[in-house]
Design an enzyme around this catalytic site. Structure first.
Site, mmCIF file in Angstrom:
data_model
loop_
_atom_site.group_PDB
_atom_site.id
_atom_site.type_symbol
_atom_site.label_atom_id
_atom_site.label_comp_id
_atom_site.label_asym_id
_atom_site.label_seq_id
_atom_site.Cartn_x
_atom_site.Cartn_y
_atom_site.Cartn_z
ATOM 1 N N ARG A 276 0.784 -1.242 -0.079
ATOM 2 C CA ARG A 276 0.070 0.024 0.131
ATOM 3 C C ARG A 276 0.811 1.107 0.161
ATOM 4 O O ARG A 276 0.454 2.163 -0.788
ATOM 5 C CB ARG A 276 -0.836 0.125 1.180
ATOM 6 C CG ARG A 276 -1.919 1.090 1.331
ATOM 7 C CD ARG A 276 -2.430 1.151 2.490
ATOM 8 N NE ARG A 276 -2.910 -0.177 3.245
ATOM 9 C CZ ARG A 276 -4.227 -0.823 2.958
ATOM 10 N NH1 ARG A 276 -5.074 -0.192 2.344
ATOM 11 N NH2 ARG A 276 -4.532 -1.760 3.384
ATOM 12 N N TYR A 315 -14.774 -2.773 3.764
ATOM 13 C CA TYR A 315 -14.116 -2.065 4.880
ATOM 14 C C TYR A 315 -14.602 -0.954 5.177
ATOM 15 O O TYR A 315 -14.143 -0.431 6.123
ATOM 16 C CB TYR A 315 -12.382 -2.082 4.714
ATOM 17 C CG TYR A 315 -11.658 -3.350 4.039
ATOM 18 C CD1 TYR A 315 -11.520 -4.496 4.509
ATOM 19 C CD2 TYR A 315 -11.150 -2.961 2.726
ATOM 20 C CE1 TYR A 315 -10.946 -5.574 3.689
ATOM 21 C CE2 TYR A 315 -10.360 -4.061 2.144
ATOM 22 C CZ TYR A 315 -10.222 -5.252 2.526
ATOM 23 O OH TYR A 315 -9.684 -6.230 2.085
ATOM 24 N N CYS A 342 -26.406 -4.229 -8.437
ATOM 25 C CA CYS A 342 -27.415 -4.748 -7.620
ATOM 26 C C CYS A 342 -27.279 -5.238 -5.952
ATOM 27 O O CYS A 342 -27.654 -6.327 -5.908
ATOM 28 C CB CYS A 342 -28.432 -5.849 -8.330
ATOM 29 S SG CYS A 342 -29.069 -5.155 -9.839
HETATM 30 N N1 LLP Z 1 2.957 -9.146 3.520
HETATM 31 C C1 LLP Z 1 2.219 -9.885 3.898
HETATM 32 C C2 LLP Z 1 2.371 -11.264 4.174
HETATM 33 C C3 LLP Z 1 0.699 -9.647 3.758
HETATM 34 O O1 LLP Z 1 -0.227 -10.194 4.218
HETATM 35 C C4 LLP Z 1 0.486 -8.306 3.326
HETATM 36 C C5 LLP Z 1 -0.824 -8.000 3.128
HETATM 37 C C6 LLP Z 1 1.553 -7.613 2.828
HETATM 38 C C7 LLP Z 1 2.726 -7.833 2.970
HETATM 39 C C8 LLP Z 1 1.176 -5.957 2.248
HETATM 40 O O2 LLP Z 1 0.708 -5.214 3.112
HETATM 41 P P1 LLP Z 1 0.638 -3.477 2.848
HETATM 42 O O3 LLP Z 1 2.141 -2.886 2.940
HETATM 43 O O4 LLP Z 1 -0.223 -3.377 1.553
HETATM 44 O O5 LLP Z 1 -0.208 -3.240 4.148
HETATM 45 N N2 LLP Z 1 -7.197 -5.876 0.840
HETATM 46 C C9 LLP Z 1 -6.849 -5.074 2.041
HETATM 47 C C10 LLP Z 1 -5.371 -5.284 2.579
HETATM 48 C C11 LLP Z 1 -5.057 -6.740 2.634
HETATM 49 C C12 LLP Z 1 -3.425 -6.932 3.014
HETATM 50 C C13 LLP Z 1 -3.403 -8.417 2.928
HETATM 51 N N3 LLP Z 1 -1.845 -8.587 3.368
HETATM 52 C C14 LLP Z 1 -7.301 -3.689 1.705
HETATM 53 O O6 LLP Z 1 -7.580 -3.097 0.724
HETATM 54 O O7 LLP Z 1 -7.107 -2.843 2.499
#
Ligand code: LLP
Length: 408
Positions: A276, A315, A342
């Site tokens: 992110r 979310y 829908c």
């Molecule tokens: N490493 C692992 C083991 C993870 O499970 C994840 C994200 C990341 C790295 C990357 O995380 P980030 O830096 O992006 O926070 N769909 C959700 C977010 C799910 C995250 C899943 N794991 C959303 O839209 O907020």
């Protein structure tokens, strides 16, 4: 900091107006700014530059091949969680020594591929999975490097769906079982124990949960040392938050300053898995107003729905929504911005004060670069949108719109 800015009441990405892009590629449309992405990559690289660190971009947050190629060219590796992502990393040409493989339910096929690709590290999620990895390694006559994903049981103030290090989480090995896991791996001799991994959640805006987790992991790593189990890598996962609304996320500088002293004590090399923080504010979703419906409420119905951007429905996530063209003389009203799906939950934003708007006009939904297109679907049999990359004055399609024939 991003490169989506108004110039004379018209919203631009770098030097291109969003109206111009919409004319050429239609809507709904994901649009990314290359300068924003490069800026974010440089920022994270620079705060870790004096350390031995591999940055593995979390492919799940955005799997557009062109964006992944930019990340690769800037020296980043890949954090993969599926057969598809491993194959994609290979296709993009990522050095296997910069690929890590995560997940709590890796299939034999996936483990086999990871071992054959000779990736840097398999992050083993459970003792049960260790036995699978060991069996497959033996059958291939290989000796892969592994880390264990540990669960440091840290509370984080993020949406419960994206907190992954809680006591009852499905991910990782509880600290109290971790020593057994390492000892078993040592005995098996089919794998090389190289690392320790944790990932406590996503959209974490404070530094304290990371530091708390590191303190626990450091204590545990000392137990390993006593048993002569020496670590090469410490993998802190991803999870850094961004500003969607009024959050004030910890800066990369502060994150590095507070984590590096612990990381260095745990192992000589650090692995990061950011998603992110690199890509969220690099992209927007551009939508066109289909109609404005007035009942007891005012609804702006747009041509992008929860199938294009799931985060608000799933979310309750906040994404800033901006009109592409500002008309200063228009009055401002409260609107719910909804998609055409829908489902009552197909709401992109609630109670937003926006200028009065009319059908055919454009809205930009910000912060859509991470977990946007990546989580899109064909729900209601809607084709997935196209993706466009802007680079200065130029812009080009980096993934075509799905054709309806492809999904019929
Ligand atoms: N490493 C692992 C083991 C993870 O499970 C994840 C994200 C990341 C790295 C990357 O995380 P980030 O830096 O992006 O926070 N769909 C959700 C977010 C799910 C995250 C899943 N794991 C959303 O839209 O907020």
């Amino acid at each position: 900091m991003d490169y989506f800015q108004y110039k004379k009441n018209e919203l631009f990405v770098e030097n291109v107006s969003l109206t111009e892009i919409a004319k050429k590629f239609k809507t709904p449309l994901y649009i990314y700014s290359k300068a924003t992405l490069v800026r974010h990559i440089n920022a994270i690289k620079s705060v870790f530059k004096n350390t031995k660190t591999t940055i593995c971009f979390a492919y799940k947050s955005n799997s557009n091949k062109h964006l992944l190629t930019i990340l690769k060219e800037k020296g980043l590796g890949a954090d993969c969680v599926s057969l598809g992502e491993l194959l994609l990393a290979r296709k993009v040409g990522v050095n296997p020594r910069k690929i890590v493989f995560n997940g709590n339910g890796k299939t034999d096929e996936e483990i086999k591929l990871a071992i054959k690709m000779n990736i840097k590290l398999i992050n083993v999620d459970s003792i049960e999975e260790l036995l699978n990895v060991s069996r497959i390694a033996k059958s291939l006559g290989r000796n892969p490097e592994i880390a264990f994903r540990l669960n440091p049981e840290i509370k984080v103030s993020t949406h419960p769906h994206i907190a992954t290090g809680l006591k009852n989480s499905k991910f990782g090995i509880p600290l109290k079982h971790a020593l057994d896991a390492y000892n078993l791996a040592k005995k098996l001799k089919t794998v090389r124990i190289s690392g320790i991994h944790f990932h406590i959640g996503s959209q974490i805006t404070e530094i304290s949960p990371f530091v708390e987790a590191l303190k626990k992991i450091l204590l545990f790593s000392r137990k390993l040392k006593k048993q002569k189990i020496l670590l090469k890598y410490v993998n802190i996962g991803g999870g850094l938050g961004v500003r969607y609304k009024e959050e004030v996320p910890v800066t990369l500088k502060e994150y590095a300053k507070k984590t590096i002293p612990y990381l260095k004590k745990i192992a000589p090399e650090t692995i990061l898995e950011p998603g992110r923080v690199l890509i969220a504010n690099t992209g927007i979703l551009l939508a066109k107003v289909i109609l404005v419906k007035r009942t007891s409420k005012n609804f702006i119905v747009v041509d992008a729905g929860m199938n294009d951007l799931l985060r608000p429905s799933m979310y309750d996530a906040y994404h800033e929504i901006l009109p592409v063209r500002i008309f200063p003389e228009r009055k401002r009203e409260n609107f719910d911005i909804v998609g055409p799906i829908c489902e009552s939950g197909d709401v992109l934003a609630k109670k937003r004060k926006l200028q009065t708007i009319y059908s055919g006009e454009l809205l930009a939904i910000k912060g859509a670069g991470a977990y946007g297109y990546a989580m899109s679907s064909n729900y209601n049999l809607r084709p997935k949108p196209a993706e466009v990359l802007v680079d200065g004055e130029k812009f080009y399609e980096i993934r075509p719109r799905q054709r309806i024939e492809e999904i019929l």
